[in-house]
Design an enzyme around this catalytic site. Sequence first.
Site, PDB file in Angstrom:
ATOM      1  N   SER A 166      27.613  46.665  80.675  1.00  0.00           N
ATOM      2  CA  SER A 166      26.667  46.675  79.572  1.00  0.00           C
ATOM      3  C   SER A 166      25.307  46.264  80.135  1.00  0.00           C
ATOM      4  CB  SER A 166      27.175  45.671  78.550  1.00  0.00           C
ATOM      5  OG  SER A 166      26.448  45.770  77.385  1.00  0.00           O
ATOM      6  N   LYS A 213      16.309  53.779  76.485  1.00  0.00           N
ATOM      7  CA  LYS A 213      17.687  53.348  76.226  1.00  0.00           C
ATOM      8  C   LYS A 213      18.206  54.216  75.090  1.00  0.00           C
ATOM      9  CE  LYS A 213      20.573  49.266  75.599  1.00  0.00           C
ATOM     10  NZ  LYS A 213      21.444  49.772  74.536  1.00  0.00           N
ATOM     11  N   TYR A 253      23.356  41.888  64.070  1.00  0.00           N
ATOM     12  CA  TYR A 253      24.408  41.682  65.065  1.00  0.00           C
ATOM     13  C   TYR A 253      23.850  40.900  66.254  1.00  0.00           C
ATOM     14  CZ  TYR A 253      28.188  42.557  68.369  1.00  0.00           C
ATOM     15  OH  TYR A 253      29.199  42.393  69.274  1.00  0.00           O
ATOM     16  N   GLU A 282      13.051  53.648  81.815  1.00  0.00           N
ATOM     17  CA  GLU A 282      13.596  54.832  81.135  1.00  0.00           C
ATOM     18  C   GLU A 282      14.072  54.483  79.727  1.00  0.00           C
ATOM     19  OE1 GLU A 282      16.527  55.043  84.404  1.00  0.00           O
ATOM     20  OE2 GLU A 282      18.048  55.149  82.833  1.00  0.00           O
TER      21      GLU A 282
HETATM   22  S1  IVH Z   1      22.370  51.584  82.549  1.00  0.00           S
HETATM   23  C1  IVH Z   1      25.234  49.343  85.037  1.00  0.00           C
HETATM   24  N1  IVH Z   1      20.630  53.144  81.388  1.00  0.00           N
HETATM   25  O1  IVH Z   1      23.186  50.934  76.913  1.00  0.00           O
HETATM   26  C2  IVH Z   1      24.183  49.942  84.165  1.00  0.00           C
HETATM   27  N2  IVH Z   1      22.391  52.262  80.098  1.00  0.00           N
HETATM   28  O2  IVH Z   1      23.595  48.181  76.113  1.00  0.00           O
HETATM   29  C3  IVH Z   1      24.555  50.012  82.766  1.00  0.00           C
HETATM   30  N3  IVH Z   1      22.344  52.972  77.759  1.00  0.00           N
HETATM   31  O3  IVH Z   1      26.443  50.656  78.128  1.00  0.00           O
HETATM   32  C4  IVH Z   1      23.941  51.027  81.980  1.00  0.00           C
HETATM   33  N4  IVH Z   1      20.560  54.232  77.889  1.00  0.00           N
HETATM   34  O4  IVH Z   1      25.710  52.857  77.002  1.00  0.00           O
HETATM   35  C5  IVH Z   1      21.727  52.408  81.238  1.00  0.00           C
HETATM   36  N5  IVH Z   1      19.029  54.548  80.482  1.00  0.00           N
HETATM   37  C6  IVH Z   1      20.120  53.808  80.334  1.00  0.00           C
HETATM   38  C7  IVH Z   1      20.785  53.700  79.108  1.00  0.00           C
HETATM   39  C8  IVH Z   1      21.907  52.913  79.015  1.00  0.00           C
HETATM   40  C9  IVH Z   1      21.518  53.797  77.108  1.00  0.00           C
HETATM   41  C10 IVH Z   1      23.472  52.291  77.122  1.00  0.00           C
HETATM   42  C11 IVH Z   1      24.753  52.329  77.884  1.00  0.00           C
HETATM   43  C12 IVH Z   1      25.071  50.898  78.141  1.00  0.00           C
HETATM   44  C13 IVH Z   1      24.387  50.232  77.009  1.00  0.00           C
HETATM   45  C14 IVH Z   1      24.152  48.765  77.247  1.00  0.00           C
END
Ligand code: IVH
Length: 703
Positions: free
Chosen positions: A86, A119, A42, A117
């Site tokens: 995102s 993801k 993807y 941190e």
């Molecule tokens: S910050 C405005 N922190 O990853 C900040 N996102 O690919 C946006 N995600 O939509 C998100 N772990 O669903 C943030 N430690 C983390 C995260 C995280 C997973 C996800 C979240 C976001 C997506 C983007």
Amino acid sequence: MPSMNDAALLTPGDYADAVATAVRAAAAYYTDGATPLGDDEYDALLRAVAAYEEAHPGEVLPDSPTGKVAGGAVGGDVPHSVPMLSLDNVFSAEELADWAAGLERRLGRPVAAWCVEPKLDGLAVAARYRAGRLERLITRGDGLAGEDISHAADAVLGLPAALAEPVDVELRGEVLLTREQFEHANEVRTAHGAVPFANPRNGAAGTLRAKDRPYRIELTFFGYGAVGLDEGLTHSALLERLAALGANTAATTAARPARCATLEEARQRIDEIAALRAELPFGIDGVVVKADAAADRQEAGSGSRAPRWAVARKLAAEHKVTRLLDVEWNVGRTGIIAPRAVLEPVVIDGVTVTYATLHNPADITRRGLMLGDRVFVYRAGDVIPRVEAPLVEERTGEERPIVFPEACPRCGDAIDTGEQRWRCARGRNCQAVASVIYAAGRDQLDIEGLGGTRAVQLVESGLVADVADLFSLTREQLLGLERMGDTSTDNLLAAIETARTQPLNRVFCALGVRGTGRTMSRRIAAHFGSMAAIRAADAETLALVDGIGPEKARVVVAELAELAPLLDRLAARGVGTAVSAPQAPAVPGPAGGGPAEERAAEEGAAEEGAAEEGAAQAGPLAGEAVVVTGSMTGVLAALSRNEMNELIERAGGKASSSVSKRTTLLVAGEKAGSKRAKAEELGIRIVTPDDFAVLVADHLPEG
Ligand code: IVH
């Protein structure tokens, strides 16, 4: 990871197709978590689309997923107070450094500090609290509005119904199924006749949206953001505040967020978190790097899709989709019968995966796997890859059930199915018995009188643990066994004595080295001439033997290393110590050069191929490529196919099992069928067993 160069190859038609595929994949992914594409595919598709659009800005299709949250896939009916954005992705340390430099250029100063941190690989949610009470739980949706999933809130651990303080706040974070929750969820689902979830992400998505299920599946929340909470806090302080309010955060895990003063420190923490991936009790698909200071974040601001102060350093996808081709049943050293999936090769984390563990039969049943299924394969770090679940919706109807063995696939004895892990009723002895029976077989050491029952008796009495032990059996020991009288003892000892002088190919074959049967054993023996030379060969040298590729060569080398103690003991008992002239110089002679010279000599031999081989062989069949078919008669009637092949090779020919243009002679016995027809068609010389016996009379076995 495909490079931008791949992307530049898109034609306008390919571009339109790529957009359509990406839109479909995004829709599937963001609605029920199921996707026909793996994460890597993807991402690569999106990059290709983005590259095309960059080169042809006038041709961007309106439904292109680029620049849209969730690929523009979904919306909902609850508007978000602040858009749920995102993250942009980087795929290497260099890309991360470029991204950070860009951010610092924009700020006109170095970033004060970073927060690194995990993801988390789940679904983003917003949890609205009023006066400390949870009021509403909302999905991310398209980032502007999401779906109300408050009905699922009480199954989400780490998301308290009441916070420690009566604050108005919206917590943001990820909801996921931990591995344990995932396993449990699938047990519960199968027990209720539901299809198991393909992977934890899929499971979290399905569980959050489902209403009125007759069973409960717990999920876990990890907070990483908030709206309306003391702005001005550093991001790391905000995470602490979330925890103080009673929400779960990644601080409770080994992959806890870390404040890093420099990008170098941040990089180290990324590596640490990536290295922890395999052991973490939940899935991560990257590491997020965020500017820690509130001022840095505020000044950097956000684009329409993602903030400029944070980026995801993506890790290679752990899940890939491939096809389940077969299931093999292997008996381990302790007699455990373990199923192993044979997969259409797929690259995960830079490694080509062709096999994956399936744990046990119950696991196969639980996952509802069928042969031919498209399956999710999971690999974390160095852990053995495992098959997670079938993509049930992609079934074509051609899938076949997986057949479980009814007898031990190694020794044929009963299977103890009392435990989850099936075990041969002989347990540890299964291996020993089977290897001794194999070694004593007609085409190996040919020890008459050492069949199944006797082998079991010898192993169970403790006299024999492997084939080398056979050669130190004493008369007294044998006489001490039940049903062993003078005659049987003498006969067995005589048969063992004869076996002691079996030629190298048979001794080698008796070892049961993986990937080498009778034919390969003959070739290896002929190539090297002595067990010492075989043992001294490295994978490169072994790969010079006809039919041994680099992969098999590595397996053989590894197996021989494992068999070293056994080989030493066999040698000490004078088994397999005969030396004959090798076809190729396998080890340098006393005056020989180093490995390079040796290799050059071997390559020369290999290049000249069949002609050289033929010339090197003397005998009535020199230069002949011989195939045997039908049943042999006359003096040849007593020979097994392997013995026929040995005979051909003793007489200087090359034995093969199928007729081809290269075949020069067919020995056709009674009831010869298709091989004879093919040889006739190709005009190959055909002889009867009797004629052939005359031809090779000088090489016939004695007796
Ligand atoms: S910050 C405005 N922190 O990853 C900040 N996102 O690919 C946006 N995600 O939509 C998100 N772990 O669903 C943030 N430690 C983390 C995260 C995280 C997973 C996800 C979240 C976001 C997506 C983007």
